[in-house]
Write a protein that holds these residues in place. Structure first.
Motif, PDB file in Angstrom:
ATOM      1  N   PRO A 184      22.711 -16.000 -42.540  1.00  0.00           N
ATOM      2  CA  PRO A 184      21.503 -16.811 -42.376  1.00  0.00           C
ATOM      3  C   PRO A 184      20.569 -16.650 -43.575  1.00  0.00           C
ATOM      4  CG  PRO A 184      21.230 -14.729 -41.241  1.00  0.00           C
ATOM      5  CD  PRO A 184      22.606 -14.693 -41.850  1.00  0.00           C
ATOM      6  N   CYS A 185      19.568 -17.532 -43.660  1.00  0.00           N
ATOM      7  CA  CYS A 185      18.521 -17.338 -44.654  1.00  0.00           C
ATOM      8  C   CYS A 185      17.599 -16.213 -44.167  1.00  0.00           C
ATOM      9  CB  CYS A 185      17.740 -18.620 -44.882  1.00  0.00           C
ATOM     10  SG  CYS A 185      16.712 -19.121 -43.472  1.00  0.00           S
ATOM     11  N   LYS A 186      16.720 -15.762 -45.056  1.00  0.00           N
ATOM     12  CA  LYS A 186      15.852 -14.629 -44.683  1.00  0.00           C
ATOM     13  C   LYS A 186      14.885 -14.989 -43.562  1.00  0.00           C
ATOM     14  CE  LYS A 186      12.971 -15.598 -48.783  1.00  0.00           C
ATOM     15  NZ  LYS A 186      13.966 -16.508 -49.409  1.00  0.00           N
ATOM     16  N   HIS A 187      14.530 -16.279 -43.434  1.00  0.00           N
ATOM     17  CA  HIS A 187      13.603 -16.686 -42.366  1.00  0.00           C
ATOM     18  C   HIS A 187      14.304 -16.615 -41.007  1.00  0.00           C
ATOM     19  CE1 HIS A 187      12.646 -18.987 -46.116  1.00  0.00           C
ATOM     20  NE2 HIS A 187      11.516 -18.310 -45.943  1.00  0.00           N
ATOM     21  N   ALA A 188      15.567 -17.094 -40.955  1.00  0.00           N
ATOM     22  CA  ALA A 188      16.323 -17.007 -39.701  1.00  0.00           C
ATOM     23  C   ALA A 188      16.616 -15.554 -39.350  1.00  0.00           C
ATOM     24  CB  ALA A 188      17.615 -17.811 -39.821  1.00  0.00           C
ATOM     25  N   ALA A 189      16.896 -14.731 -40.359  1.00  0.00           N
ATOM     26  CA  ALA A 189      17.121 -13.311 -40.085  1.00  0.00           C
ATOM     27  C   ALA A 189      15.866 -12.665 -39.521  1.00  0.00           C
ATOM     28  CB  ALA A 189      17.551 -12.602 -41.371  1.00  0.00           C
ATOM     29  N   ALA A 190      14.693 -13.003 -40.084  1.00  0.00           N
ATOM     30  CA  ALA A 190      13.434 -12.448 -39.579  1.00  0.00           C
ATOM     31  C   ALA A 190      13.216 -12.839 -38.123  1.00  0.00           C
ATOM     32  CB  ALA A 190      12.269 -12.927 -40.439  1.00  0.00           C
ATOM     33  N   LEU A 191      13.483 -14.105 -37.793  1.00  0.00           N
ATOM     34  CA  LEU A 191      13.334 -14.559 -36.406  1.00  0.00           C
ATOM     35  C   LEU A 191      14.278 -13.795 -35.487  1.00  0.00           C
ATOM     36  CD1 LEU A 191      12.418 -16.396 -34.124  1.00  0.00           C
ATOM     37  CD2 LEU A 191      13.993 -18.147 -34.973  1.00  0.00           C
ATOM     38  N   CYS A 192      15.498 -13.584 -35.942  1.00  0.00           N
ATOM     39  CA  CYS A 192      16.468 -12.897 -35.092  1.00  0.00           C
ATOM     40  C   CYS A 192      16.061 -11.443 -34.850  1.00  0.00           C
ATOM     41  CB  CYS A 192      17.845 -12.962 -35.752  1.00  0.00           C
ATOM     42  SG  CYS A 192      19.212 -12.855 -34.582  1.00  0.00           S
ATOM     43  N   TYR A 193      15.542 -10.772 -35.882  1.00  0.00           N
ATOM     44  CA  TYR A 193      15.080  -9.395 -35.702  1.00  0.00           C
ATOM     45  C   TYR A 193      13.916  -9.331 -34.720  1.00  0.00           C
ATOM     46  CZ  TYR A 193      17.960  -7.407 -39.436  1.00  0.00           C
ATOM     47  OH  TYR A 193      19.013  -6.960 -40.193  1.00  0.00           O
ATOM     48  N   GLN A 194      12.976 -10.267 -34.823  1.00  0.00           N
ATOM     49  CA  GLN A 194      11.841 -10.251 -33.906  1.00  0.00           C
ATOM     50  C   GLN A 194      12.263 -10.624 -32.487  1.00  0.00           C
ATOM     51  OE1 GLN A 194       9.788  -8.346 -35.108  1.00  0.00           O
ATOM     52  NE2 GLN A 194       7.886  -9.491 -35.290  1.00  0.00           N
ATOM     53  N   ALA A 195      13.272 -11.503 -32.362  1.00  0.00           N
ATOM     54  CA  ALA A 195      13.773 -11.843 -31.023  1.00  0.00           C
ATOM     55  C   ALA A 195      14.347 -10.618 -30.333  1.00  0.00           C
ATOM     56  CB  ALA A 195      14.825 -12.945 -31.121  1.00  0.00           C
ATOM     57  N   ALA A 196      14.915  -9.688 -31.118  1.00  0.00           N
ATOM     58  CA  ALA A 196      15.427  -8.445 -30.522  1.00  0.00           C
ATOM     59  C   ALA A 196      14.313  -7.657 -29.855  1.00  0.00           C
ATOM     60  CB  ALA A 196      16.116  -7.595 -31.598  1.00  0.00           C
ATOM     61  N   ARG A 197      13.099  -7.725 -30.422  1.00  0.00           N
ATOM     62  CA  ARG A 197      11.959  -7.044 -29.811  1.00  0.00           C
ATOM     63  C   ARG A 197      11.618  -7.652 -28.454  1.00  0.00           C
ATOM     64  NH1 ARG A 197       8.047  -4.998 -32.449  1.00  0.00           N
ATOM     65  NH2 ARG A 197       7.467  -4.347 -30.350  1.00  0.00           N
ATOM     66  N   LEU A 198      11.718  -8.998 -28.354  1.00  0.00           N
ATOM     67  CA  LEU A 198      11.463  -9.645 -27.065  1.00  0.00           C
ATOM     68  C   LEU A 198      12.490  -9.184 -26.031  1.00  0.00           C
ATOM     69  CD1 LEU A 198      10.719 -13.334 -28.129  1.00  0.00           C
ATOM     70  CD2 LEU A 198       9.079 -11.507 -27.672  1.00  0.00           C
ATOM     71  N   LEU A 199      13.745  -9.068 -26.445  1.00  0.00           N
ATOM     72  CA  LEU A 199      14.787  -8.620 -25.524  1.00  0.00           C
ATOM     73  C   LEU A 199      14.535  -7.182 -25.079  1.00  0.00           C
ATOM     74  CD1 LEU A 199      17.995 -10.065 -27.210  1.00  0.00           C
ATOM     75  CD2 LEU A 199      16.559 -11.100 -25.469  1.00  0.00           C
ATOM     76  N   ASP A 200      14.037  -6.341 -25.995  1.00  0.00           N
ATOM     77  CA  ASP A 200      13.687  -4.969 -25.624  1.00  0.00           C
ATOM     78  C   ASP A 200      12.696  -4.946 -24.470  1.00  0.00           C
ATOM     79  OD1 ASP A 200      15.274  -3.525 -27.303  1.00  0.00           O
ATOM     80  OD2 ASP A 200      13.724  -3.053 -28.767  1.00  0.00           O
ATOM     81  N   GLU A 201      11.647  -5.781 -24.575  1.00  0.00           N
ATOM     82  CA  GLU A 201      10.577  -5.773 -23.587  1.00  0.00           C
ATOM     83  C   GLU A 201      11.009  -6.394 -22.266  1.00  0.00           C
ATOM     84  OE1 GLU A 201       7.599  -4.417 -23.840  1.00  0.00           O
ATOM     85  OE2 GLU A 201       8.010  -3.665 -25.856  1.00  0.00           O
TER      86      GLU A 201
END
Length: 422
Positions: free
Chosen positions: A156-173
């Motif tokens: 992915p591009c760096k923007h899609a990668a950033a979104l995916c990393y932050q989505a992992a935080r939502l899954l954590d919560e």
């Protein structure tokens, strides 16, 4: 002209299949990973297993860490957000994934309701590994499809990668975000889990319940005439306490997690009282009982539901959630005796306490300062309980912020060794 009722300011209807989350504050887990739960890390691994350029992943993680990802919207099969890059205007970025079909959801619901502990874990915002093994909830490498309005054609591009990393935080919560990504909303799932759990419980009760003792009508009439009506034999005590039904959330009803906790607690106490004739909780003070309840709450770490439980219990007793968290650590360390060690300094008689300091020095531990039943350094402390056990405590150097750690031990050297993991 009369307008329809919905146009007169009526509240909008809740959309269970669309959730928006404000900007997520970046935070790495203690082990350096971006996610803290096993399912959050599995999500990250699916992204990293797909990536063709590790450098773009690193830049995406840095973007996420610096808060470049705006509010995130999740709908079935899609995660969307605006991500800020080098230009003034943010890029529209999304991650797509396939949703589960009806067969997949049937397997998930069957497995979730097959065991009460699975339902309890889901209500506690935890995902049992068994559910993933049966249904394949989490994406595998290649399942996540990134897309972005930026000119970068990376995958992915760096923007899609950033979104995916932050989505992992939502899954954590909240793992129900993962279920929404796969196609089912939280209220829809909870309602179906409730229905199936009630049906399963009813079937088990009907199959396991022994036949009720009966008295023939003629015998009852004869006994009544004689003034003696025999009572039926009491029902046999079940092997274990029953579990309450799953309570679906309702804005006009009490919190379902609190109801489940109190109902489960009442069932356990009633079962213990019937079996032994003794209620071990009856002698506890309200504060001790609140600490015991919080310490017995399932879950690993401070999940959202755990934080809510701590907040509500602490507020009811005019304490802070930090007070309760510290007391829970003491209770898990030594029960009511451990809580007394936390809260009640006392003057021990000469003997074991006086012998502790030379024993610690002989074991090459630093010199400890005595005060009442406590021996302290800048960051370590041992407390002698009235039960004759030594309890370990830790604090940041120079601060009086002591927290229970390790297992109690009749030997101060043993307690300190366990505290330090030596």
């Amino acid at each position: 002209m009369n307008r329809p009722r919905s146009a007169r300011g009526a509240l909008p209807r809740h959309d269970d299949r669309r959730r928006s989350f404000p900007q997520v504050a970046p935070r790495e887990a203690p082990d350096g990973r971006f996610a803290a739960t096993w399912w959050g890390n599995a999500w990250v691994e699916a992204l990293e297993g797909t990536a063709l350029d590790p450098a773009r992943l690193a830049r995406g993680k840095a973007y996420a860490g610096r808060g470049h990802v705006d509010a995130i919207t999740v709908t079935p099969g899609r995660v969307v957000a605006y991500v800020h890059g080098s230009r003034t205007r943010p890029y529209r970025t999304e991650i797509r994934m396939r949703t589960l079909g009806d067969d997949g959801w049937e397997r998930f619901l069957d497995e979730a309701t097959a065991r009460p502990d699975h339902i309890a874990a889901l209500l506690d915002k935890d995902v049992p590994h068994a559910l993933e093994a049966v249904t394949g909830l989490l994406p595998a490498p290649g399942d996540l499809v990134p897309d972005c309005s930026c000119p970068d054609d990376g995958y992915p591009c760096k923007h899609a990668a950033a979104l995916c990393y932050q989505a992992a935080r939502l899954l954590d919560e909240d793992p129900f975000v993962l279920f929404l990504m796969r196609g089912r909303g939280e209220q829809e799932l909870l309602a179906e889990l409730t229905r199936r759990n009630a049906a399963r419980s009813a079937a088990e009760t009907a199959a396991a319940a022994p036949p009720m003792a009966t008295v023939p009508a003629r015998a009852a009439l004869d006994a009544t005439a004689a003034g003696l009506l025999p009572l039926p034999r009491p029902l046999a005590l079940p092997d274990r306490p029953g579990r309450p039904a799953v309570f679906p959330p309702d804005p006009e009803a009490p919190d379902p997690l609190a109801l489940d906790l109190l109902a489960s607690e009442a069932a356990v106490r009633a079962h213990t009282f019937l079996a032994t004739g003794h209620d071990p909780v009856a002698a506890l003070t309200p504060w001790q009982d609140a600490v015991r309840l919080a310490a017995a709450h399932p879950g690993s770490g401070l999940t959202a539901s755990t934080r809510a439980l701590y907040r509500d219990l602490a507020y009811a007793l005019d304490r802070t959630p930090t007070d309760l968290a510290r007391a829970v650590a003491a209770w898990r360390q030594g029960g009511a005796a451990g809580l007394a060690v936390l809260e009640e300094p006392w003057d021990p008689p000469a003997g074991p306490f006086d012998r502790a300091r030379p024993a610690l020095l002989a074991a090459d531990f630093p010199a400890f300062r005595p005060w009442r039943n406590r021996l302290s350094t800048e960051s370590l402390q041992l407390r002698l309980g009235r039960d004759g056990l030594w309890y370990g405590y830790e604090s940041d150097g120079g601060r009086e912020d002591w927290w229970p750690r390790g297992e109690p031990d009749p030997d101060p050297v043993g307690a300190l060794t366990d505290l330090l993991g030596r």
